[in-house]
Design an enzyme around this catalytic site. Structure first.
Site, PDB file in Angstrom:
ATOM      1  CB  VAL A  24     -19.237   0.667  -1.276  1.00 13.44           C
ATOM      2  CG1 VAL A  24     -20.670   0.991  -1.657  1.00 13.44           C
ATOM      3  CG2 VAL A  24     -18.982   1.040   0.187  1.00 13.44           C
TER       4      VAL A  24
ATOM      5  CE1 TYR B   9      -4.429   6.754  -3.266  1.00 11.16           C
ATOM      6  CE2 TYR B   9      -4.719   6.095  -0.977  1.00 11.16           C
ATOM      7  CZ  TYR B   9      -5.162   6.788  -2.082  1.00 11.16           C
ATOM      8  OH  TYR B   9      -6.317   7.539  -2.016  1.00 11.16           O
TER       9      TYR B   9
ATOM     10  NE  ARG C  95      -3.885  -0.051   2.501  1.00 12.12           N
ATOM     11  CZ  ARG C  95      -5.136  -0.405   2.239  1.00 12.12           C
ATOM     12  NH1 ARG C  95      -5.473  -1.652   1.999  1.00 12.12           N
ATOM     13  NH2 ARG C  95      -6.093   0.500   2.198  1.00 12.12           N
TER      14      ARG C  95
HETATM   15  P1  NAD Z   1     -10.859   7.711  -9.268  1.00 13.91           P
HETATM   16  O1  NAD Z   1      -9.887   6.646  -9.572  1.00 13.91           O
HETATM   17  O2  NAD Z   1     -12.276   7.539  -9.704  1.00 13.91           O
HETATM   18  O3  NAD Z   1     -10.366   9.118  -9.826  1.00 13.91           O
HETATM   19  C1  NAD Z   1      -9.025   9.446 -10.037  1.00 13.91           C
HETATM   20  C2  NAD Z   1      -8.912  10.139 -11.386  1.00 13.91           C
HETATM   21  O4  NAD Z   1      -7.551  10.542 -11.601  1.00 13.91           O
HETATM   22  C3  NAD Z   1      -9.292   9.240 -12.557  1.00 13.91           C
HETATM   23  O5  NAD Z   1     -10.179   9.920 -13.404  1.00 13.91           O
HETATM   24  C4  NAD Z   1      -7.954   8.934 -13.226  1.00 13.91           C
HETATM   25  O6  NAD Z   1      -8.084   8.659 -14.599  1.00 13.91           O
HETATM   26  C5  NAD Z   1      -7.188  10.204 -12.933  1.00 13.91           C
HETATM   27  N1  NAD Z   1      -5.724  10.028 -12.955  1.00 13.91           N
HETATM   28  C6  NAD Z   1      -5.000   9.064 -12.333  1.00 13.91           C
HETATM   29  N2  NAD Z   1      -3.692   9.226 -12.583  1.00 13.91           N
HETATM   30  C7  NAD Z   1      -3.579  10.334 -13.377  1.00 13.91           C
HETATM   31  C8  NAD Z   1      -2.477  11.015 -13.976  1.00 13.91           C
HETATM   32  N3  NAD Z   1      -1.216  10.578 -13.818  1.00 13.91           N
HETATM   33  N4  NAD Z   1      -2.738  12.101 -14.734  1.00 13.91           N
HETATM   34  C9  NAD Z   1      -3.995  12.538 -14.920  1.00 13.91           C
HETATM   35  N5  NAD Z   1      -5.077  11.938 -14.369  1.00 13.91           N
HETATM   36  C10 NAD Z   1      -4.863  10.847 -13.613  1.00 13.91           C
HETATM   37  O7  NAD Z   1     -10.792   7.927  -7.683  1.00 13.91           O
HETATM   38  P2  NAD Z   1     -11.672   8.827  -6.705  1.00 13.91           P
HETATM   39  O8  NAD Z   1     -12.291   7.929  -5.714  1.00 13.91           O
HETATM   40  O9  NAD Z   1     -12.518   9.769  -7.475  1.00 13.91           O
HETATM   41  O10 NAD Z   1     -10.513   9.628  -5.947  1.00 13.91           O
HETATM   42  C11 NAD Z   1     -10.191  10.963  -6.270  1.00 13.91           C
HETATM   43  C12 NAD Z   1      -9.116  11.477  -5.323  1.00 13.91           C
HETATM   44  O11 NAD Z   1      -9.565  11.393  -3.981  1.00 13.91           O
HETATM   45  C13 NAD Z   1      -7.810  10.676  -5.385  1.00 13.91           C
HETATM   46  O12 NAD Z   1      -6.724  11.580  -5.264  1.00 13.91           O
HETATM   47  C14 NAD Z   1      -7.875   9.789  -4.170  1.00 13.91           C
HETATM   48  O13 NAD Z   1      -6.596   9.466  -3.692  1.00 13.91           O
HETATM   49  C15 NAD Z   1      -8.635  10.669  -3.196  1.00 13.91           C
HETATM   50  N6  NAD Z   1      -9.320   9.836  -2.165  1.00 13.91           N
HETATM   51  C16 NAD Z   1     -10.444   9.129  -2.474  1.00 13.91           C
HETATM   52  C17 NAD Z   1     -11.062   8.352  -1.503  1.00 13.91           C
HETATM   53  C18 NAD Z   1     -12.322   7.567  -1.780  1.00 13.91           C
HETATM   54  O14 NAD Z   1     -12.787   6.869  -0.879  1.00 13.91           O
HETATM   55  N7  NAD Z   1     -12.931   7.644  -2.940  1.00 13.91           N
HETATM   56  C19 NAD Z   1     -10.516   8.291  -0.222  1.00 13.91           C
HETATM   57  C20 NAD Z   1      -9.347   8.995   0.040  1.00 13.91           C
HETATM   58  C21 NAD Z   1      -8.767   9.785  -0.940  1.00 13.91           C
HETATM   59  N1  UDP Z   2     -12.836  -5.575   1.226  1.00 14.76           N
HETATM   60  C1  UDP Z   2     -13.581  -6.742   1.287  1.00 14.76           C
HETATM   61  N2  UDP Z   2     -14.085  -7.250   0.134  1.00 14.76           N
HETATM   62  C2  UDP Z   2     -13.922  -6.653  -1.068  1.00 14.76           C
HETATM   63  C3  UDP Z   2     -13.179  -5.452  -1.132  1.00 14.76           C
HETATM   64  C4  UDP Z   2     -12.642  -4.948   0.040  1.00 14.76           C
HETATM   65  O1  UDP Z   2     -13.772  -7.334   2.367  1.00 14.76           O
HETATM   66  O2  UDP Z   2     -14.429  -7.184  -2.069  1.00 14.76           O
HETATM   67  C5  UDP Z   2     -12.314  -5.009   2.490  1.00 14.76           C
HETATM   68  C6  UDP Z   2     -10.836  -4.629   2.456  1.00 14.76           C
HETATM   69  O3  UDP Z   2     -10.028  -5.717   2.808  1.00 14.76           O
HETATM   70  C7  UDP Z   2     -10.790  -3.513   3.484  1.00 14.76           C
HETATM   71  C8  UDP Z   2     -12.167  -2.852   3.373  1.00 14.76           C
HETATM   72  O4  UDP Z   2     -13.007  -3.813   2.733  1.00 14.76           O
HETATM   73  O5  UDP Z   2     -10.664  -4.046   4.785  1.00 14.76           O
HETATM   74  C9  UDP Z   2     -12.158  -1.565   2.556  1.00 14.76           C
HETATM   75  O6  UDP Z   2     -11.491  -1.847   1.348  1.00 14.76           O
HETATM   76  P1  UDP Z   2     -11.404  -0.785   0.159  1.00 14.76           P
HETATM   77  O7  UDP Z   2     -10.534  -1.372  -0.884  1.00 14.76           O
HETATM   78  O8  UDP Z   2     -12.769  -0.349  -0.217  1.00 14.76           O
HETATM   79  O9  UDP Z   2     -10.718   0.502   0.815  1.00 14.76           O
HETATM   80  P2  UDP Z   2      -9.461   0.744   1.779  1.00 14.76           P
HETATM   81  O10 UDP Z   2      -8.898  -0.581   2.229  1.00 14.76           O
HETATM   82  O11 UDP Z   2      -8.494   1.504   0.955  1.00 14.76           O
HETATM   83  O12 UDP Z   2     -10.025   1.491   2.913  1.00 14.76           O
END
Ligand code: NAD
Ligand code: UDP
Ligand code: UDP
Length: 308
Positions: free
Chosen positions: A186, A143, A140
């Protein structure tokens, strides 16, 4: 205002763009379409205030805007681990380029950081001053450590070059437009239940997460961007569930006969996660309004339409 949204064709980015366009702003959506898709912003393609730019942020770019929401980065473990070196480049070189851009044009810069900066937390719930428990060599790390460097870059550009920054630490967010193959929990559970496949619970399902509906999150983004507080600020829903509870809720909502199967827990999977949102409440007057079941209902409807 002219506003740049990097990662704008992704899940959260496209919901943010909807809000910005509806408020009358001019929006530049920049994306390399790795996990994003044109169809997420399809309704704005012909709008005179909207521009879609296909670009990879690991390459420099020159644009003129007032604000930058920097979201570009794959967010699902499956996608960010597919090419981990690229994930690091996106977080480090990509964020550096966007901060260089913000510095040159004096734009306000918003970083979409993550609860992953806390790693597998030993403090619960997690306040912003907790420094985290991250493994720097695990699967991980590309990231987690990438986002930690992105935060460091933002604060150093702020101190050294007076870049006006805002840093949000986002906790697990869900909603319509997540990809069917996104891989996060989800969307996996909903797609599996709708297809009549068993729901894949990793480990024994006792690990917890706190799930925020996307419209609540976007409201928090806009409040933070337009406040005087630079952050970091946790944005998430404090409602905490075990993954097994989540599986059962989705099972009950879609198909009570759906099976649950248990699969190995991935390496370094955090055992618990819940945001302390005192800062967001204090500085932004923000807290989530959509309870899990209501948000799931809206998300299930969207998947049902797309899968049929
Ligand atoms: P997502 O994967 O749907 O969106 C990310 C977008 O970035 C995509 O459209 C992808 O094509 C684009 N992208 C990736 N690498 C790129 C690059 N090198 N150049 C240009 N574009 C690029 O994910 P999301 O859930 O919409 O997440 C958006 C942001 O929020 C991310 O930075 C993610 O780390 C952050 N975030 C999301 C969550 C969540 O639960 N969804 C939680 C924590 C942080
Ligand atoms: N997870 C799971 N089944 C799935 C996908 C994820 O049980 O099909 C679990 C995963 O191991 C983690 C939690 O759900 O404990 C959230 O995972 P997700 O990938 O959504 O986000 P993150 O781990 O980055 O919070
Ligand atoms: N950068 C960019 N667009 C701009 C200004 C800068 O992509 O409008 C990139 C630039 O190519 C560099 C990075 O942002 O790689 C950091 O820029 P900065 O000016 O801080 O550093 P320098 O160029 O002096 O190394």
């Amino acid at each position: 205002m002219r506003i740049l949204v990097t990662g704008g064709a992704g899940f959260i980015g496209s919901h943010l763009i909807d809000r910005l366009m509806e408020a009358g702003h001019e929006v530049l959506c920049l994306d390399n379409f790795y996990t994003g898709h044109k169809r997420n912003v399809l309704k704005w393609l012909d709008h005179p205030y909207f521009e879609l730019i296909r670009h990879d942020i690991t390459e420099p770019i020159r644009l003129e805007v007032d604000q930058i929401y920097h979201l570009a980065c794959p967010a699902s473990p499956v996608h960010y681990q597919y090419n981990p070196v690229k994930t690091i480049k996106t977080n480090v070189i990509g964020t550096l380029n966007m901060l260089g851009l913000a510095k040159r044009i004096k734009a306000r810069f918003f970083l979409a950081s993550t609860s992953e900066v806390y790693g597998d937390p030993e403090v619960h719930p997690q306040p912003e001053d907790y420094r985290g428990n991250v493994n720097c060599t695990g699967i991980r790390s590309c990231y987690d450590e990438g986002k930690r460097v992105a935060e460091t870059l933002a604060f150093d550009y702020h101190r050294q070059n007076k870049v006006d920054i805002r840093v949000a630490r986002i906790f697990n967010t869900y909603g319509p437009r997540m990809l069917e193959n996104d891989g996060r929990v989800v969307s996996n559970f909903i797609v599996q239940a709708l297809r009549g496949d068993p729901l894949t619970v990793y480990g024994d399902g006792s690990q917890t997460r706190s799930f925020c509906y996307v419209s609540d999150l976007v409201e928090g983004f806009i409040r933070l961007m337009n406040s005087d507080y630079i952050g970091p600020v946790n944005l998430g829903n404090p409602g905490e569930y075990t993954i097994l509870e989540l599986a059962q809720v989705i099972q009950n909502m879609i198909n009570p006969d759906a099976e649950l199967v248990f699969k190995p827990l991935p390496q370094d999977d955090p055992k618990q996660r819940q945001p302390d949102i005192t800062r967001a409440k204090t500085y932004l007057d923000w807290e989530p309004t959509i309870p899990l079941k209501e948000g799931l209902k809206l998300t299930i409807e969207d998947f049902r339409e797309r899968l049929s």
